[in-house]
Structures are given as structure tokens and as C-alpha cells.
Design a protein around this motif. Structure first.
Motif, mmCIF file in Angstrom:
data_model
loop_
_atom_site.group_PDB
_atom_site.id
_atom_site.type_symbol
_atom_site.label_atom_id
_atom_site.label_comp_id
_atom_site.label_asym_id
_atom_site.label_seq_id
_atom_site.Cartn_x
_atom_site.Cartn_y
_atom_site.Cartn_z
ATOM 1 N N THR A 48 0.826 -1.213 0.000
ATOM 2 C CA THR A 48 0.000 0.000 0.000
ATOM 3 C C THR A 48 0.861 1.266 0.000
ATOM 4 O O THR A 48 0.545 2.238 -0.684
ATOM 5 C CB THR A 48 -0.941 -0.015 1.228
ATOM 6 O OG1 THR A 48 -1.694 -1.218 1.180
ATOM 7 C CG2 THR A 48 -1.867 1.180 1.228
ATOM 8 N N MET A 49 1.960 1.246 0.769
ATOM 9 C CA MET A 49 2.802 2.456 0.807
ATOM 10 C C MET A 49 3.449 2.706 -0.564
ATOM 11 O O MET A 49 3.666 3.854 -0.954
ATOM 12 C CB MET A 49 3.862 2.357 1.915
ATOM 13 C CG MET A 49 4.926 1.310 1.704
ATOM 14 S SD MET A 49 6.085 1.293 3.115
ATOM 15 C CE MET A 49 7.370 0.204 2.458
ATOM 16 N N ILE A 50 3.714 1.628 -1.293
ATOM 17 C CA ILE A 50 4.297 1.766 -2.639
ATOM 18 C C ILE A 50 3.245 2.340 -3.592
ATOM 19 O O ILE A 50 3.543 3.214 -4.416
ATOM 20 C CB ILE A 50 4.812 0.387 -3.149
ATOM 21 C CG1 ILE A 50 5.787 -0.250 -2.129
ATOM 22 C CG2 ILE A 50 5.450 0.514 -4.536
ATOM 23 C CD1 ILE A 50 6.997 0.591 -1.776
ATOM 24 N N ALA A 51 1.984 1.845 -3.448
ATOM 25 C CA ALA A 51 0.896 2.374 -4.276
ATOM 26 C C ALA A 51 0.692 3.863 -3.993
ATOM 27 O O ALA A 51 0.520 4.662 -4.917
ATOM 28 C CB ALA A 51 -0.388 1.595 -3.992
ATOM 29 N N LEU A 52 0.752 4.231 -2.706
ATOM 30 C CA LEU A 52 0.541 5.642 -2.351
ATOM 31 C C LEU A 52 1.616 6.534 -2.959
ATOM 32 O O LEU A 52 1.314 7.560 -3.575
ATOM 33 C CB LEU A 52 0.523 5.810 -0.819
ATOM 34 C CG LEU A 52 0.399 7.259 -0.348
ATOM 35 C CD1 LEU A 52 -0.954 7.854 -0.724
ATOM 36 C CD2 LEU A 52 0.626 7.369 1.154
ATOM 37 N N LEU A 53 2.887 6.135 -2.823
ATOM 38 C CA LEU A 53 3.950 6.968 -3.383
ATOM 39 C C LEU A 53 3.866 6.997 -4.916
ATOM 40 O O LEU A 53 4.086 8.038 -5.541
ATOM 41 C CB LEU A 53 5.330 6.486 -2.913
ATOM 42 C CG LEU A 53 6.511 7.329 -3.382
ATOM 43 C CD1 LEU A 53 6.335 8.818 -3.065
ATOM 44 C CD2 LEU A 53 7.817 6.828 -2.770
ATOM 45 N N GLY A 54 3.486 5.863 -5.521
ATOM 46 C CA GLY A 54 3.290 5.829 -6.980
ATOM 47 C C GLY A 54 2.213 6.826 -7.391
ATOM 48 O O GLY A 54 2.381 7.588 -8.355
ATOM 49 N N HIS A 55 1.102 6.833 -6.648
ATOM 50 C CA HIS A 55 -0.006 7.761 -6.930
ATOM 51 C C HIS A 55 0.488 9.217 -6.830
ATOM 52 O O HIS A 55 0.216 10.028 -7.708
ATOM 53 C CB HIS A 55 -1.126 7.483 -5.914
ATOM 54 C CG HIS A 55 -2.233 8.481 -5.934
ATOM 55 N ND1 HIS A 55 -3.364 8.334 -6.727
ATOM 56 C CD2 HIS A 55 -2.386 9.660 -5.266
ATOM 57 C CE1 HIS A 55 -4.161 9.378 -6.536
ATOM 58 N NE2 HIS A 55 -3.600 10.190 -5.649
ATOM 59 N N ILE A 56 1.236 9.511 -5.766
ATOM 60 C CA ILE A 56 1.726 10.884 -5.560
ATOM 61 C C ILE A 56 2.663 11.284 -6.717
ATOM 62 O O ILE A 56 2.546 12.355 -7.300
ATOM 63 C CB ILE A 56 2.477 10.999 -4.210
ATOM 64 C CG1 ILE A 56 1.517 10.793 -3.042
ATOM 65 C CG2 ILE A 56 3.185 12.350 -4.082
ATOM 66 C CD1 ILE A 56 2.217 10.660 -1.675
ATOM 67 N N GLU A 57 3.583 10.380 -7.049
ATOM 68 C CA GLU A 57 4.575 10.707 -8.095
ATOM 69 C C GLU A 57 3.895 10.873 -9.459
ATOM 70 O O GLU A 57 4.229 11.765 -10.234
ATOM 71 C CB GLU A 57 5.645 9.611 -8.157
ATOM 72 C CG GLU A 57 6.468 9.540 -6.865
ATOM 73 C CD GLU A 57 7.955 9.601 -7.111
ATOM 74 O OE1 GLU A 57 8.385 10.359 -7.995
ATOM 75 O OE2 GLU A 57 8.691 8.882 -6.409
ATOM 76 N N LEU A 58 2.929 9.990 -9.742
ATOM 77 C CA LEU A 58 2.216 10.072 -11.021
ATOM 78 C C LEU A 58 1.500 11.416 -11.132
ATOM 79 O O LEU A 58 1.531 12.055 -12.191
ATOM 80 C CB LEU A 58 1.212 8.913 -11.102
ATOM 81 C CG LEU A 58 0.502 8.717 -12.427
ATOM 82 C CD1 LEU A 58 1.495 8.418 -13.536
ATOM 83 C CD2 LEU A 58 -0.521 7.585 -12.328
ATOM 84 N N HIS A 59 0.867 11.846 -10.032
ATOM 85 C CA HIS A 59 0.151 13.128 -10.051
ATOM 86 C C HIS A 59 1.109 14.300 -10.066
ATOM 87 O O HIS A 59 0.691 15.434 -10.232
ATOM 88 C CB HIS A 59 -0.841 13.189 -8.892
ATOM 89 C CG HIS A 59 -2.053 12.337 -9.176
ATOM 90 N ND1 HIS A 59 -3.221 12.845 -9.690
ATOM 91 C CD2 HIS A 59 -2.229 11.002 -9.086
ATOM 92 C CE1 HIS A 59 -4.080 11.847 -9.892
ATOM 93 N NE2 HIS A 59 -3.498 10.718 -9.514
ATOM 94 N N ASN A 60 2.384 14.045 -9.883
ATOM 95 C CA ASN A 60 3.391 15.096 -10.027
ATOM 96 C C ASN A 60 4.181 14.909 -11.319
ATOM 97 O O ASN A 60 5.288 15.432 -11.463
ATOM 98 C CB ASN A 60 4.315 15.121 -8.809
ATOM 99 C CG ASN A 60 3.662 15.864 -7.658
ATOM 100 O OD1 ASN A 60 3.740 17.078 -7.567
ATOM 101 N ND2 ASN A 60 2.946 15.131 -6.812
#
Ligand code: ATP
Ligand code: FE2
Length: 338
Positions: A301-313
Motif C-alpha cells: 500500500t505504501m508503494i501504491a501511495l507513493l506511486g499515486h503521488i509521483e504520477l500526479h506530479n
């Protein structure tokens, strides 16, 4: 990526293979994981990688089922690009590439250590904390400065969790040893409340802003060989090792002027280190935070969260640069988000 799609996260840095999810708003959902637990000896990278390969397909089905999703609901795939054990990281990266290319969705390789930080900030609603990152492989005190998570202090030899695991293994307890030591230490102090005034003598692991744990491991084993009870050694070992981490974290708070302390990594599951951090923060008129235990240990889940943040940036990882980096450091990653 379509607006209502989920981000899948894949964690495979060491002992655990895990899938996790965040929804299109970045809300995290519990992971589906399996951890390799050798009956004797430490984690063998090749054997752990075989375990990850064998479990990946069932865990993928489990994570989709957990939120009633089909593969088409996945809009992006994030994975741990490093740091970690090479063979284990390679399985995660190749599973990520396979899913991303089959679904024709973006791929995002992320920094495992930064993922521990971001899930903690999200779960504890922290703004700008000093992070005490205590896991098996890593022990770091971190603060954000000029677009990066800077390492203000760290272990010069082994991670605090590895030290606890090795000590436990010498007593015949399999991986993970940290929770066993916590239980034995608690039992000892409940039965011997006066012991908190004495304790056994052990070397103190602080080296300036850094830490070193191999000396305390050897000394603790010597105390066992001299006939001290296992409970008393476990208790003293925890007190010395945790106090050292808390001391460096306190100095980082003092130097940086920050007022939030955030715990992360598997050892942050431990109640005693949580309690010590709370006491220290209170003394400084600061606050101490620890995420739920399922998000302290390695999790997808923490990997998914950081992926989501990076993608939106605006960051995606091309296939040609999707290789792993065993030695990726916390401060290698540009933090382009707030
Ligand atoms: P990293 O790659 O971030 O170093 P890791 O591979 O060490 O991560 P984690 O799941 O973050 O994996 O941490 C595992 C460690 O946490 C093990 O060393 C384990 O003994 C320790 N641990 C787990 N629970 C406890 C606990 N209650 N008390 C002390 N240590 C614990
Ligand atoms: Fe970790």
C-alpha cells in the motif's frame, strides 16, 4: 489514466512480497502480503526471490478480490525500485512491468524508504516531521530540506531490526525476532518492576548523529553466555538501542526546529519505542506519531501511495529505466510534492 482508476503497488525489497492499492483519490487500502520465514538462518536472497515469484499470482488475485476489482480497474502500477536485495527487487520489477504492459498503464518505480515516510505522513496527518525510520535494513533520522528527505543520522553498520533479529536467532527464535524480544522484555519488566532502575551494562550505540549496533549485539550475547536471564538481556537491549535512536531523533528536532516526530519501519511496531518517542516529544512540547502497524512493516500500500503521488506530479518510469537499484538512498529521490 482514467479518473476513477486505482494505483497498484508492489513491494518486494526483502522478506515480504506484497500488493497494495490506493484509489483514484489516493486513499490507501490494506495490502495482501506473504513473508518468507526460514526455519533456520537468515533470509537468503535467492530463496526469498523464489518465494516472491511463487506467491505473486495468488496475491494479485487476492488484492483484486479484496476491493471487488478487475484488472481493468488498475490505472497505474508502482513498484519498489530500491533499496533492497537484488534478486527480490528484480521479481517485483518484472511483475510490475508485466502488469503495466498487459494493461497498457503507466509504470512508476519508487524509493522504498520514501514510501515508508509518505504512508506515515498520510496516516498520521503530519506536515513536516522528523522521521525516525527504524526497520530491519535501515536506521535513519530524516528531515525534508530543499526538495529531498535528508539523512541527518543513520546506522554505520547494521539496521536496528537486523540487530534484534540476529540476537533472537542466536537464542533459537526464527525471523522476525523483534516481536519476540518485545514480548520477553515486557514480561521481564512486569515481573521485575525494580529492574528499570538498574539494567545490565551494554555499550551505547550513539556515534554523534549516527548509530552503530554491532557492538551491542555482541555484548548482549556475552551477557547471555555469562548466565544473565534472557528476559533481562532483552529488556536492557531494547532500552539501550531505542534510547540511542530517540536521542538522535531529539537532536534532529532541536537542530531543525521541527515539532513533529514520525516513526516508520518495522521496528516502529514496538510499543516501547513508541512510548519513548511520545515521552521525548512531550518534554519538547512536540508531538510523536506512529502509523498503524500494518503500514509500519513492509507493505504494497505504501508503494501504491507513493506511486499515486509521483504520477500526479508528472513522474512515470519508462521501460528502459525500470531497472532496480539495490543501493538507492533516501536522499537520492527528488521530492517534488508537498
Ligand atoms: P527496510 O527495507 O525498510 O529496511 P525491512 O526489510 O527491514 O525494511 P520491515 O518490515 O520494515 O522490513 O521491518 C522488519 C523488521 O521489523 C524486522 O527486523 C523485525 O524484527 C522488526 N519488527 C517487527 N515488529 C517488531 C516489534 N514489535 N518490535 C521490534 N522489532 C520489530
Ligand atoms: Fe521497509
Amino acid at each position: 489514466m482514467a479518473g476513477d482508476k486505482w494505483t497498484l503497488g508492489i513491494e518486494s525489497t526483502a522478506h515480504t512480497f506484497s500488493f497494495g492499492l490506493v484509489d483514484s483519490c489516493g486513499i490507501p487500502y490494506p495490502s495482501k502480503s506473504d513473508t518468507v520465514r526460514p526455519l533456520e538462518g537468515g533470509i537468503h536472497p535467492r530463496e526469498a526471490a523464489d518465494h516472491h515469484r511463487d506467491f505473486s499470482s495468488d496475491l494479485f488475485n487476492d488484492i483484486l478480490r479484496s476491493q471487488n476489482l478487475t484488472p481493468e480497474d488498475i490505472g497505474a502500477v508502482a513498484y519498489s525500485q530500491g533499496p533492497g536485495l537484488g534478486p527480490c527487487l528484480r521479481i517485483g520489477a518484472s511483475v510490475a512491468r508485466t502488469i503495466s504492459s498487459a494493461l497498457e498503464v503507466p509504470l512508476i518505480g519508487v524509493n522504498h524508504c520514501v514510501a515508508h515516510i509518505e504512508i506515515g505522513r498520510q496516516q498520521c496527518d503530519c506536515d513536516d516531521p522528523v522521521l525516525l525510520y527504524v526497520s530491519g535494513g535501515n536506521t535513519q533520522v530524516i528531515a525534508k530540506l530543499q526538495g529531498k528527505y535528508r539523512v541527518l543520522g543513520e546506522t554505520l553498520d547494521i539496521g536496528i531490526g537486523n540487530m534484534l533479529d540476529k540476537f533472537a536467532r542466536l537464542q533459537g527464535f526464527p525471523f522476525p525476532g523483534g516481536p519476540v524480544i518485545e514480548k520477553l522484555a515486557l514480561q521481564y519488566i512486569e515481573e521485575n518492576p525494580d529492574a528499570s532502575l538498574k539494567g545490565l551494562e551494554l555499550p551505547y550505540p550513539v556515534r554523534g548523529m549516527d548509530l552503530a549496533f554491532s557492538g551491542i549485539l555482541t555484548a548482549a550475547q556475552r551477557l547471555i553466555e555469562k548466565g544473565h536471564s534472557l528476559g533481562s538481556v532483552c529488556w536492557s537491549l531494547q532500552e539501550h538501542a531505542f534510547a540511542a535512536c530517540v536521542e538522535v531523533a531529539e537532536r534532529a528536532l532541536a537542530h531543525s526546529g521541527k515539532t513533529e516526530l514520525l516513526l516508520g519501519g518495522g521496528v516502529a511496531c514496538n510499543n516501547r519505542i513508541r512510548e519513548m518517542c511520545t515521552l521525548m516529544a512531550k518534554d519538547r512540547e512536540s508531538t510523536s506519531h506512529a502509523p498503524p502497524r500494518m503500514y509500519c512493516i513492509d507493505n504494497g500500500t505504501m508503494i501504491a501511495l507513493l506511486g499515486h503521488i509521483e504520477l500526479h506530479n508528472g513522474r512515470v518510469t519508462s521501460f528502459s529505466s525500470s531497472g532496480i537499484n539495490q543501493y538507492l538512498r533516501t536522499d537520492d529521490t527528488l521530492v517534488s510534492w508537498s
